[in-house]
Enzyme design. Sequence first.
Site, PDB file in Angstrom:
ATOM      1  CG  HIS A  82     -11.055 101.303 -87.849  1.00  0.00           C
ATOM      2  ND1 HIS A  82     -11.076 100.126 -87.139  1.00  0.00           N
ATOM      3  CD2 HIS A  82      -9.777 101.492 -88.246  1.00  0.00           C
ATOM      4  CE1 HIS A  82      -9.863  99.614 -87.099  1.00  0.00           C
ATOM      5  NE2 HIS A  82      -9.055 100.429 -87.769  1.00  0.00           N
ATOM      6  CG  HIS A 102     -10.498 118.499 -75.010  1.00  0.00           C
ATOM      7  ND1 HIS A 102     -10.710 119.768 -74.560  1.00  0.00           N
ATOM      8  CD2 HIS A 102      -9.866 118.625 -76.199  1.00  0.00           C
ATOM      9  CE1 HIS A 102     -10.213 120.639 -75.432  1.00  0.00           C
ATOM     10  NE2 HIS A 102      -9.699 119.951 -76.435  1.00  0.00           N
TER      11      HIS A 102
END
Length: 176
Positions: free
Chosen positions: A104, A113
């Site tokens: 979150h 990446h």
Amino acid sequence: PAGSEVLGAKVVGGDEVLPALFGEGCRQAFVTIGSILSTSPRRKVAEALKALGFAFPNIVDPSAVVSPFAALGQGIFIGKNAVVNAGASVGDHAIVNTAAVIEHDSAVGAFAHVSVGAVLCGSVRVAPDAFIGAGAVVIQGLSVGAGTVVGAGCTVKRDVPGGAVIPSLLVPEENL
């Protein structure tokens, strides 16, 4: 080579055929070049495709869980069993690989990446072009700078400046 097949898909040529494909009505492209130490090749191809007018779809594996309250850019890959939770954002052309977790309110920058099994705890900031290695964990509320490489299995316990390289198992824990 042109005419060959890769995973059942016919290879039509290299970068030189892109203008012709666009002229024939192909309007979407996806950059499949990965990145570890440099995102330059990935960026170069994306910029060339954008200049030609291509749009960039997101590729999200059906087993991935992406919150409807997450914000996704374009040209993103989200792999098998990955999770992108509420309030998280993922920038253009980023990779969220197999079983990675973006918790979150975390933000993953463009061309970053996040490798296989890596975990970004809540409210983590990963700047553009950073690489988070397989199984790495970034503790909640921390930032990883632009172009930084966090090695596989590392646990990041403090902010990491841009351009840093934190190799797996070679850096004493107190330096992370």
